[in-house]
Design a protein around this motif. Structure first.
Motif, PDB file in Angstrom:
ATOM      1  N   ALA A   7       0.846  -1.191   0.000  1.00 58.52           N
ATOM      2  CA  ALA A   7       0.000   0.000   0.000  1.00 58.52           C
ATOM      3  C   ALA A   7       0.881   1.241   0.000  1.00 58.52           C
ATOM      4  CB  ALA A   7      -0.922   0.006   1.209  1.00 58.52           C
ATOM      5  N   ILE A   8       0.556   2.173  -0.883  1.00 57.34           N
ATOM      6  CA  ILE A   8       1.272   3.454  -0.964  1.00 57.34           C
ATOM      7  C   ILE A   8       0.266   4.556  -0.647  1.00 57.34           C
ATOM      8  CG2 ILE A   8       2.548   5.026  -2.471  1.00 57.34           C
ATOM      9  CD1 ILE A   8       3.398   2.591  -4.126  1.00 57.34           C
ATOM     10  N   ASN A  27      11.730 -10.496  -8.321  1.00 60.67           N
ATOM     11  CA  ASN A  27      11.993 -11.768  -7.653  1.00 60.67           C
ATOM     12  C   ASN A  27      10.813 -12.722  -7.765  1.00 60.67           C
ATOM     13  OD1 ASN A  27      14.723 -11.752  -5.934  1.00 60.67           O
ATOM     14  ND2 ASN A  27      13.913  -9.674  -6.025  1.00 60.67           N
ATOM     15  N   ASN A  28       9.991 -12.476  -8.797  1.00 54.04           N
ATOM     16  CA  ASN A  28       8.898 -13.373  -9.169  1.00 54.04           C
ATOM     17  C   ASN A  28       7.867 -13.574  -8.060  1.00 54.04           C
ATOM     18  OD1 ASN A  28       7.804 -14.809 -11.354  1.00 54.04           O
ATOM     19  ND2 ASN A  28       8.460 -16.759 -10.480  1.00 54.04           N
ATOM     20  N   GLN A  29       7.651 -12.518  -7.287  1.00 50.69           N
ATOM     21  CA  GLN A  29       6.641 -12.556  -6.236  1.00 50.69           C
ATOM     22  C   GLN A  29       5.289 -12.105  -6.782  1.00 50.69           C
ATOM     23  OE1 GLN A  29       6.998 -13.558  -3.079  1.00 50.69           O
ATOM     24  NE2 GLN A  29       9.214 -13.643  -2.781  1.00 50.69           N
ATOM     25  N   SER A  30       4.264 -12.326  -5.991  1.00 49.81           N
ATOM     26  CA  SER A  30       2.903 -11.930  -6.341  1.00 49.81           C
ATOM     27  C   SER A  30       2.501 -10.734  -5.489  1.00 49.81           C
ATOM     28  CB  SER A  30       1.953 -13.099  -6.104  1.00 49.81           C
ATOM     29  OG  SER A  30       0.659 -12.791  -6.554  1.00 49.81           O
ATOM     30  N   VAL A  31       2.096  -9.634  -6.147  1.00 51.95           N
ATOM     31  CA  VAL A  31       1.861  -8.356  -5.460  1.00 51.95           C
ATOM     32  C   VAL A  31       0.434  -7.877  -5.671  1.00 51.95           C
ATOM     33  CG1 VAL A  31       2.573  -5.940  -5.275  1.00 51.95           C
ATOM     34  CG2 VAL A  31       4.277  -7.708  -5.793  1.00 51.95           C
ATOM     35  N   ASP A  32      -0.219  -7.518  -4.569  1.00 52.15           N
ATOM     36  CA  ASP A  32      -1.484  -6.785  -4.605  1.00 52.15           C
ATOM     37  C   ASP A  32      -1.158  -5.341  -4.250  1.00 52.15           C
ATOM     38  OD1 ASP A  32      -3.426  -8.834  -5.161  1.00 52.15           O
ATOM     39  OD2 ASP A  32      -3.050  -9.618  -3.164  1.00 52.15           O
ATOM     40  N   LEU A  33      -1.432  -4.417  -5.154  1.00 47.90           N
ATOM     41  CA  LEU A  33      -1.030  -3.025  -4.972  1.00 47.90           C
ATOM     42  C   LEU A  33      -2.239  -2.108  -4.821  1.00 47.90           C
ATOM     43  CD1 LEU A  33       1.166  -0.799  -4.974  1.00 47.90           C
ATOM     44  CD2 LEU A  33       0.992  -0.778  -7.481  1.00 47.90           C
ATOM     45  N   ILE A  34      -2.195  -1.285  -3.767  1.00 48.88           N
ATOM     46  CA  ILE A  34      -3.238  -0.286  -3.532  1.00 48.88           C
ATOM     47  C   ILE A  34      -2.582   1.077  -3.348  1.00 48.88           C
ATOM     48  CG2 ILE A  34      -5.355   0.239  -2.273  1.00 48.88           C
ATOM     49  CD1 ILE A  34      -4.773  -2.401  -0.665  1.00 48.88           C
ATOM     50  N   LEU A  35      -3.046   2.053  -4.088  1.00 48.33           N
ATOM     51  CA  LEU A  35      -2.659   3.446  -3.870  1.00 48.33           C
ATOM     52  C   LEU A  35      -3.833   4.174  -3.237  1.00 48.33           C
ATOM     53  CD1 LEU A  35      -0.428   2.616  -5.908  1.00 48.33           C
ATOM     54  CD2 LEU A  35      -0.595   4.935  -6.846  1.00 48.33           C
ATOM     55  N   SER A  36      -3.562   4.948  -2.198  1.00 44.20           N
ATOM     56  CA  SER A  36      -4.625   5.752  -1.607  1.00 44.20           C
ATOM     57  C   SER A  36      -4.971   6.891  -2.556  1.00 44.20           C
ATOM     58  CB  SER A  36      -4.187   6.312  -0.250  1.00 44.20           C
ATOM     59  OG  SER A  36      -3.232   7.344  -0.432  1.00 44.20           O
ATOM     60  N   SER A 113     -11.961   2.275   9.193  1.00 40.25           N
ATOM     61  CA  SER A 113     -11.533   2.008   7.818  1.00 40.25           C
ATOM     62  C   SER A 113     -12.361   2.801   6.814  1.00 40.25           C
ATOM     63  CB  SER A 113     -11.654   0.512   7.510  1.00 40.25           C
ATOM     64  OG  SER A 113     -10.887  -0.250   8.413  1.00 40.25           O
ATOM     65  N   LEU A 114     -11.736   3.798   6.189  1.00 46.24           N
ATOM     66  CA  LEU A 114     -12.405   4.584   5.158  1.00 46.24           C
ATOM     67  C   LEU A 114     -12.132   4.054   3.761  1.00 46.24           C
ATOM     68  CD1 LEU A 114     -11.954   8.296   6.304  1.00 46.24           C
ATOM     69  CD2 LEU A 114     -14.047   6.922   6.346  1.00 46.24           C
ATOM     70  N   ASP A 115     -10.983   3.402   3.566  1.00 50.82           N
ATOM     71  CA  ASP A 115     -10.630   2.925   2.231  1.00 50.82           C
ATOM     72  C   ASP A 115     -10.091   1.506   2.301  1.00 50.82           C
ATOM     73  OD1 ASP A 115      -8.005   3.118   3.115  1.00 50.82           O
ATOM     74  OD2 ASP A 115      -7.513   4.873   1.908  1.00 50.82           O
ATOM     75  N   LEU A 116      -9.701   0.980   1.145  1.00 49.42           N
ATOM     76  CA  LEU A 116      -9.259  -0.410   1.067  1.00 49.42           C
ATOM     77  C   LEU A 116      -7.959  -0.641   1.829  1.00 49.42           C
ATOM     78  CD1 LEU A 116      -9.652  -3.261  -0.053  1.00 49.42           C
ATOM     79  CD2 LEU A 116      -8.524  -2.506  -2.175  1.00 49.42           C
ATOM     80  N   ILE A 117      -7.067   0.347   1.836  1.00 47.82           N
ATOM     81  CA  ILE A 117      -5.806   0.201   2.569  1.00 47.82           C
ATOM     82  C   ILE A 117      -6.078  -0.024   4.050  1.00 47.82           C
ATOM     83  CG2 ILE A 117      -3.719   1.408   3.346  1.00 47.82           C
ATOM     84  CD1 ILE A 117      -3.612   2.754   0.598  1.00 47.82           C
ATOM     85  N   GLU A 118      -6.926   0.816   4.615  1.00 45.24           N
ATOM     86  CA  GLU A 118      -7.220   0.725   6.044  1.00 45.24           C
ATOM     87  C   GLU A 118      -7.966  -0.569   6.379  1.00 45.24           C
ATOM     88  OE1 GLU A 118      -7.326   5.502   5.762  1.00 45.24           O
ATOM     89  OE2 GLU A 118      -9.202   4.450   6.196  1.00 45.24           O
TER      90      GLU A 118
END
Length: 202
Positions: A7-8, A27-36, A113-118
C-alpha cells in the motif's frame, strides 16, 4: 504462493513503495497493490506523474515504468471494499504500507476504515498476519507516538524509512534499496540487494 499486499499512501517518498513493488516483481513474487486517493495527488505534485486509477491500466503503467515482466501484479482502486484482499478468508503473506501517512496510521490505530488500505490493514491485524507500517513524518507529535504505540501493541511492526550510512551509499537509489530490503527483512523475505553490516573494518 500467497500474495504480499503493498500500500502506498499520500505521504512524501512514494519512490520507496514503488521500488518495493519492483523488487518483489523482479523476484517473481505476487503483489497486490493499492494506492490511496492521496497517493495519486502526491505523484502529480512531486513527480509530475499521472497514474491511471483503473486497475488494468494501472498494472500496465507499472509494468512499463518499472520495466519488469516477471512476477504477478494486481492493482486495486482505493475504495474497492469488495476486493478479495478486504476479506480475512483471502490468504496473504503479509502487508507493507510504505510510505504511511499519519492520517492512514491514525485511522488504522482507531479501527476506522475509510478505504481499502485501512480495511486490509485491519484484516491483517485481526487475522494475526504480518503488518509492516513505514510511517513518513517528522517531527512526531504525541498523538502520532500514541497511535504508533497502539499499532505496535496490536501486532503491527513499525519500520520507519531510515537509511544506513555504513553501506557508503553513492546514490539516492542506494538509500532507497536499503530501506526497502530492511522492510522485507521484517517480512521474512531475504533480498540481497544491499551491503549488510559485518562488523567494523580493520
Amino acid at each position: 504462493m500467497n500474495n504480499i499486499v503493498i500500500a502506498i499512501t499520500g505521504a512524501s517518498a512514494m519512490q520507496i513503495g514503488e521500488r518495493a513493488v519492483q523488487l518483489l516483481l523482479e523476484n517473481n513474487q505476487s503483489v497486490d497493490l493499492i494506492l490511496s486517493k492521496g497517493a495519486y495527488e502526491v505523484a502529480k505534485s512531486e513527480r509530475s506523474i499521472n497514474i491511471p486509477v483503473e486497475p488494468k491500466a494501472q498494472c500496465e503503467f507499472w509494468r512499463n515504468k518499472l520495466e519488469v515482466k516477471s512476477g504477478k501484479l494486481r492493482c486495486y482502486r482505493w475504495n474497492d471494499h469488495s476486493a478479495s484482499i478486504a476479506s480475512g478468508s483471502h490468504k496473504t503473506k503479509g502487508m507493507v504500507i510504505v510510505p504511511c501517512s499519519m492520517g492512514t496510521l491514525g485511522r488504522i490505530a482507531s479501527g476506522f476504515s475509510l478505504d481499502l488500505i485501512e480495511r486490509c490493514a485491519d484484516v491483517h491485524l485481526k487475522e494475526n498476519r504480518p503488518l509492516i507500517i513505514s510511517p513518513r513524518e517528522s517531527p512526531l507529535n504525541l498523538i502520532h507516538i500514541e497511535n504508533i504505540k497502539r499499532l505496535a501493541i496490536a501486532g503491527a511492526l513499525i519500520v520507519p524509512p531510515i537509511p544506513a550510512w555504513y553501506t557508503n551509499p553513492q546514490t539516492i537509489e542506494d538509500l532507497i534499496d536499503f530501506i526497502v530490503v530492511r522492510l522485507f527483512d521484517s517480512l521474512g523475505e531475504d533480498f540481497n540487494y544491499i551491503q549488510r553490516w559485518c562488523g567494523p573494518n580493520k
